[in-house]
Design an enzyme around this catalytic site. Sequence first.
Site: not given
Ligand code: NAD
Length: 498
Positions: A190, A266, A301, A397
């Site tokens: 997804k 992650e 991240c 963050e």
């Molecule tokens: P997010 O958590 O909002 O979304 C990530 C994914 O989760 C998306 O596909 C989203 O549609 C899905 N999602 C959102 N709400 C959900 C729910 N209620 N139930 C199930 N799935 C859901 O994150 P984002 O805004 O897309 O990305 C930014 C975040 O990702 C930051 O916190 C960043 O630090 C983190 N990140 C971490 C890494 C790592 O390797 N540690 C790498 C890249 C990004």
Amino acid sequence: MSLTYDHYKAMSDTLSPNGQAFIDGSFCDAVDGSTFTTINPATGETLGHVAHCKAADVNRAVAAARRSFNDGVWSRAEPSVRKEILLKLAGLVAEHHQELAVLESMDTGKTITDCLHEIGTEAPKFFQWYAELADKIFGKVAPSAEDALALIVREPVGVVGAVVPWNFPMLMAVWKMAPALAAGCSVVVKPAEQTPLTAIRLAELAQEAGIPDGVINVVPGYGETAGQAIGLHSDIDIVSFTGSTEVGRMFMRYAGDSNLKGIGLELGGKSPFIVLEDADINDDLIEHAVMSAFWNGGQNCSANMRQLIAEPLVDTFLERVCQRVKAFKLGDPLDPATDIGSMITEDHKRNVMNYIEQGSIEGAQMLMGGDIDMAGSFVLPTVFNGVTPKMRIAREEIFGPVLGVISVKNMEEALAVARDTDYGLHATVFTKDIDRAIHMARSLPCGTVSVNGFSEGDIQTPFGGYKQSGSLARDNGTEALDQYLQTKTIWITTKTQF
Ligand code: NAD
């Protein structure tokens, strides 16, 4: 070969991205026919309408993945067959990387330079590296008495849900897919709702490479619909999730409320960049400081946004940082001369601007940056001095281009401030003293510590977070492959007398 701005612009005009889901080897609409739009955040232009998948679509994708897993077409294929197909996929991604990079740049507002690197260099390397591991997954023979032969074999875990974020859309999908496929799993991916297009195109290339129907499925949709349906699905064996800590928490709950599936996380970070008093403030250090913070517009991240600088070095450090940041060019992400593209959405830009306002309200001094009067969701790279560890801009963050300098008296204080966070993804330390470097590296509770240079490591090294930046799972390295394998003991009772 890099092309010019005009070439990328011309490519962007001719692309007509497919927004359908990819399930069981075919493109299809959402079961209920609904769609959402995906937008180029640098221009506000609509790029296309995308299938809005919900639980019914996820059910179809999981059924296809399960069928393909159980019939063994991939999971029990000869490992060398999986290897050859994944190598072919690596080649196809490399061959189509310019088209994919333009698509990614338009869908995210990321610079074309970054997209070309992630998709042209990194993504093929991942498929290649894990392809080469596919036929090197060995089991063990345990020591046992004469009357038994005890085998420990490694098997693919089954159906994997991969839920990924928008900041490196295709690369994050590849980080999950390459090791999962090499292990023999079937996957349901997804992509983030903001950036679904490259994952959909990747599924098409995977089919062209010869990955059997049902082994890769892509279900674009929102978190609360498709994401939650994956989290709660009782026929998914593990979910590998990259995204925010808040949503990571939800996946732990989804697992508890459904089939106790394994959850690999992650998550977010608030990583320190530490400069000890003995370091030289030279061009190299400054380049690492600004790139660690502003790469991908700070939407990273592992961005090193808390810069903990030894007190006597702060003035020189800030002068040099500001000088370097002034040379950054904001603008059209498709222009290879652009250094910083747009924030992912107008909403996200507002969040980042709120943090910048908050920094000033709490008493930090903004030296440069803030809003910019141009179309699209752009934010100028922003530098704060006089940040203190309790300020919100030092703790939360921001996920935007906001670097905050905290002055520290000595190594002990640097360590105490660096450790005072719920996160533990990454840290950088600059020092000429090897003993201090080793002490800091051992004492920082982070998944990656880089010394005398900002780096997330390479494909060979695991990447993931301590504390609330992740779970024990790791992306990259052989550790990522381990996530998608489980061990089985086969105990064979043998005859000892003939
Ligand atoms: P997010 O958590 O909002 O979304 C990530 C994914 O989760 C998306 O596909 C989203 O549609 C899905 N999602 C959102 N709400 C959900 C729910 N209620 N139930 C199930 N799935 C859901 O994150 P984002 O805004 O897309 O990305 C930014 C975040 O990702 C930051 O916190 C960043 O630090 C983190 N990140 C971490 C890494 C790592 O390797 N540690 C790498 C890249 C990004």
